[in-house]
Design a protein around this motif. Structure first.
Motif, PDB file in Angstrom:
ATOM      1  N   GLY A  81       0.809  -1.181   0.047  1.00 44.36           N
ATOM      2  CA  GLY A  81      -0.131  -0.149   0.038  1.00 44.36           C
ATOM      3  C   GLY A  81       0.855   1.402   0.026  1.00 44.36           C
ATOM      4  O   GLY A  81       2.160   1.355  -0.424  1.00 44.36           O
ATOM      5  N   GLU A  82       0.153   2.401   0.217  1.00 41.64           N
ATOM      6  CA  GLU A  82       1.141   3.616   0.418  1.00 41.64           C
ATOM      7  C   GLU A  82       0.748   4.324   1.851  1.00 41.64           C
ATOM      8  O   GLU A  82       0.977   5.783   2.057  1.00 41.64           O
ATOM      9  CB  GLU A  82       0.269   4.754  -0.814  1.00 41.64           C
ATOM     10  N   ALA A  83       0.506   3.470   2.445  1.00 47.16           N
ATOM     11  CA  ALA A  83       0.355   3.851   4.145  1.00 47.16           C
ATOM     12  C   ALA A  83      -0.762   4.916   4.278  1.00 47.16           C
ATOM     13  O   ALA A  83      -0.578   5.749   5.286  1.00 47.16           O
ATOM     14  CB  ALA A  83       1.585   4.381   4.632  1.00 47.16           C
ATOM     15  N   LEU A  84      -1.744   5.172   3.500  1.00 49.58           N
ATOM     16  CA  LEU A  84      -2.659   6.297   3.878  1.00 49.58           C
ATOM     17  C   LEU A  84      -3.399   6.256   4.936  1.00 49.58           C
ATOM     18  O   LEU A  84      -3.575   7.199   5.472  1.00 49.58           O
ATOM     19  CB  LEU A  84      -3.630   6.161   2.339  1.00 49.58           C
ATOM     20  N   ALA A  85      -3.770   5.023   5.482  1.00 55.43           N
ATOM     21  CA  ALA A  85      -4.678   5.044   6.783  1.00 55.43           C
ATOM     22  C   ALA A  85      -3.623   5.138   7.985  1.00 55.43           C
ATOM     23  O   ALA A  85      -4.180   5.104   9.134  1.00 55.43           O
ATOM     24  CB  ALA A  85      -5.528   3.806   6.850  1.00 55.43           C
ATOM     25  N   VAL A  86      -2.379   4.711   7.800  1.00 51.74           N
ATOM     26  CA  VAL A  86      -1.452   4.616   8.932  1.00 51.74           C
ATOM     27  C   VAL A  86      -0.215   5.576   9.225  1.00 51.74           C
ATOM     28  O   VAL A  86       0.419   5.477  10.208  1.00 51.74           O
ATOM     29  CB  VAL A  86      -0.978   3.202   8.891  1.00 51.74           C
ATOM     30  N   ASP A  87      -0.305   6.338   8.100  1.00 53.98           N
ATOM     31  CA  ASP A  87       1.077   7.294   8.199  1.00 53.98           C
ATOM     32  C   ASP A  87       0.459   8.852   8.576  1.00 53.98           C
ATOM     33  O   ASP A  87      -0.373   9.133   7.767  1.00 53.98           O
ATOM     34  CB  ASP A  87       1.600   7.148   6.973  1.00 53.98           C
ATOM     35  N   ALA A  88       0.888   9.319   9.768  1.00 54.26           N
ATOM     36  CA  ALA A  88       0.214  10.492  10.418  1.00 54.26           C
ATOM     37  C   ALA A  88       0.575  11.857   9.261  1.00 54.26           C
ATOM     38  O   ALA A  88      -0.045  12.656   8.983  1.00 54.26           O
ATOM     39  CB  ALA A  88       0.671  10.913  11.523  1.00 54.26           C
ATOM     40  N   ALA A  89       1.656  11.466   8.513  1.00 50.80           N
ATOM     41  CA  ALA A  89       2.061  12.393   7.545  1.00 50.80           C
ATOM     42  C   ALA A  89       1.216  12.430   6.289  1.00 50.80           C
ATOM     43  O   ALA A  89       1.173  13.681   5.666  1.00 50.80           O
ATOM     44  CB  ALA A  89       3.583  12.271   7.088  1.00 50.80           C
ATOM     45  N   ALA A  90       0.358  11.618   6.200  1.00 49.39           N
ATOM     46  CA  ALA A  90      -0.523  11.482   5.038  1.00 49.39           C
ATOM     47  C   ALA A  90      -2.258  12.343   5.467  1.00 49.39           C
ATOM     48  O   ALA A  90      -2.949  12.098   4.550  1.00 49.39           O
ATOM     49  CB  ALA A  90      -0.862  10.280   4.527  1.00 49.39           C
ATOM     50  N   ILE A  91      -2.121  12.647   6.475  1.00 49.74           N
ATOM     51  CA  ILE A  91      -3.186  13.075   7.233  1.00 49.74           C
ATOM     52  C   ILE A  91      -4.374  13.967   6.478  1.00 49.74           C
ATOM     53  O   ILE A  91      -5.614  13.775   6.145  1.00 49.74           O
ATOM     54  CB  ILE A  91      -3.126  13.562   8.550  1.00 49.74           C
ATOM     55  N   ASP A  92      -3.698  14.760   5.793  1.00 48.05           N
ATOM     56  CA  ASP A  92      -4.654  15.618   4.818  1.00 48.05           C
ATOM     57  C   ASP A  92      -5.102  15.119   3.588  1.00 48.05           C
ATOM     58  O   ASP A  92      -6.343  15.432   3.194  1.00 48.05           O
ATOM     59  CB  ASP A  92      -3.645  17.324   4.595  1.00 48.05           C
ATOM     60  N   ASN A  93      -4.554  14.460   3.066  1.00 46.09           N
ATOM     61  CA  ASN A  93      -4.860  13.923   1.991  1.00 46.09           C
ATOM     62  C   ASN A  93      -5.709  12.488   2.374  1.00 46.09           C
ATOM     63  O   ASN A  93      -6.818  12.583   1.580  1.00 46.09           O
ATOM     64  CB  ASN A  93      -3.571  13.425   1.091  1.00 46.09           C
TER      65      ASN A  93
END
Length: 376
Positions: free
Chosen positions: A64-76
């Motif tokens: 995956g791309e860690a969309l649900a688990v990486d806090a750095a992705a929070i805005d997207n």
């Protein structure tokens, strides 16, 4: 996006928002049929899978791309939840549950490879925790556990193959289990779901009769499910989906005023301005709640209190926006097949989340001890 120095692909979270934009009209159009027939949105889930959106929430180690688990992705991540909610609150509800299951397995440890295989095969997961009375209990047996009891309000029941189900253990809190719904001893009843809105979520009652779950399919330890801030703080995701529904209602409200010519009426304009202001306040509130809930430097009790306050305030803002739209549209807002009717019904139904008064009370207690403000 390619890093020319590493000559390797660097995940670009914006791609997820763009990927959904290409299928959003299809899912919005499909939502009318889903609502009319009360069917699970099979086509919409297939569209999400085709766009790669079921696997993007997964950790990178699992494709995956860690969309649900990486806090750095929070805005997207928040933007994607909102966009899906705008197209279909039913699909947004199901996708949020899928992401929540992935997050819980990533945070506490468990069968991520199984979830990855499900997502790769085009199937979503979900989290089933609601129950009445005793609910579901887990009893140790050999190299696993036996589940017995009943869960209620299980979204995707009968369609999700591997949901995360909580089960009470003797004195140690709930255990998270990734159940195989093809197991013996499981019965699904969808007849109870006669809701005004969110008809396609296939929300039902699931009975477990000595259903075996192997140790390899256990997530974390007993009691992990309710740990702060992930449990209560995670409500920001539901708000993000719901804010998409609110945005869609505002757009339909504007279109209705344009069609009817009532956009020139001062009273109608006043109501519309109030609805637009409510949406803008809700949007900003949800964005802040998402950041506080996922910021490791924010104390858990502060993150939970902020999300709790956001939940309570969000409800007030939504009801203002829905009321303004219905008053301006008149009877049209209560008649199908006008999408305004469906979107209002879906949002009002989805808004009925559990323990809202308790959340409001917790936020009040936190703020009363601190002069009424949050310190960062």
């Amino acid at each position: 996006m390619v890093n020319v120095h590493l000559q390797a692909r660097v995940p670009d979270m914006v791609d997820a928002v763009g990927a959904f934009a290409a299928i959003a009209p299809e899912i919005f159009a499909d939502a009318a049929d889903v609502d009319r027939n009360g069917n699970f949105p099979t086509g919409a889930i297939a569209a999400l899978a085709g766009a790669g959106l079921l696997t993007r929430p997964l950790p990178r180690a699992h494709g995956g791309e860690a969309l649900a688990v990486d806090a750095a992705a929070i805005d997207n991540y928040a933007a994607l939840l909102t966009d899906i909610g705008a197209a279909s609150l039913t699909v947004g509800r199901l996708f949020e549950g899928h992401c929540n299951a992935i997050l819980l397995v990533d945070r506490y440890g468990g069968p991520m490879a199984t979830l990855a295989a499900e997502a790769t095969a085009g199937r979503i997961s979900g989290v089933w925790n609601a129950e009445r009375g005793v609910g579901v209990t887990a009893t140790r047996c050999g190299n696993g556990w036996q589940l017995s009891g009943r869960k209620v309000h299980c979204s995707g029941a009968g369609s999700i193959r591997r949901p995360l189900v909580t089960a009470q253990t003797p004195g140690n809190g709930p255990l998270m289990c990734l159940v195989d719904m093809a197991s013996d001893g499981i019965a699904v009843d969808l007849s109870v779901w006669q809701a005004a809105g969110m008809r396609g979520t296939a929300t039902g009652t699931v009975n477990f009769d000595d259903v075996f779950v192997a140790d390899d399919d256990i997530i974390g330890a007993p009691g992990d499910y309710y740990r702060a801030p992930l449990f209560a703080g995670g409500a920001w995701r539901v708000l993000a989906v719901q804010s998409g529904g609110m945005r869609q209602i505002l757009a339909l409200h504007a279109a209705q005023l344009a069609r009817s010519g009532r956009g020139a009426d001062p009273v109608s304009r006043h109501r519309f301005a109030a609805a637009a202001g409510a949406f803008e306040a809700a949007r900003l509130l949800v964005a802040e709640a998402a950041h506080r809930a996922t910021d490791a430097t924010v104390p858990p009790e502060a993150a939970v209190a902020y999300v709790d306050l956001a939940r309570a305030t969000f409800e007030t803002l939504v009801l203002l926006g829905v009321d303004a739209a219905r008053r301006n549209a008149g009877l049209a807002a209560f008649l199908g097949p006008d999408p305004l009717d469906r979107c209002c019904r879906d949002l009002e139904t989805y808004l009925r989340q559990p323990m809202l008064d308790a959340s409001r009370d917790n936020a009040a207690g936190y703020l009363l001890a601190r002069g009424g403000t949050f310190e960062r």
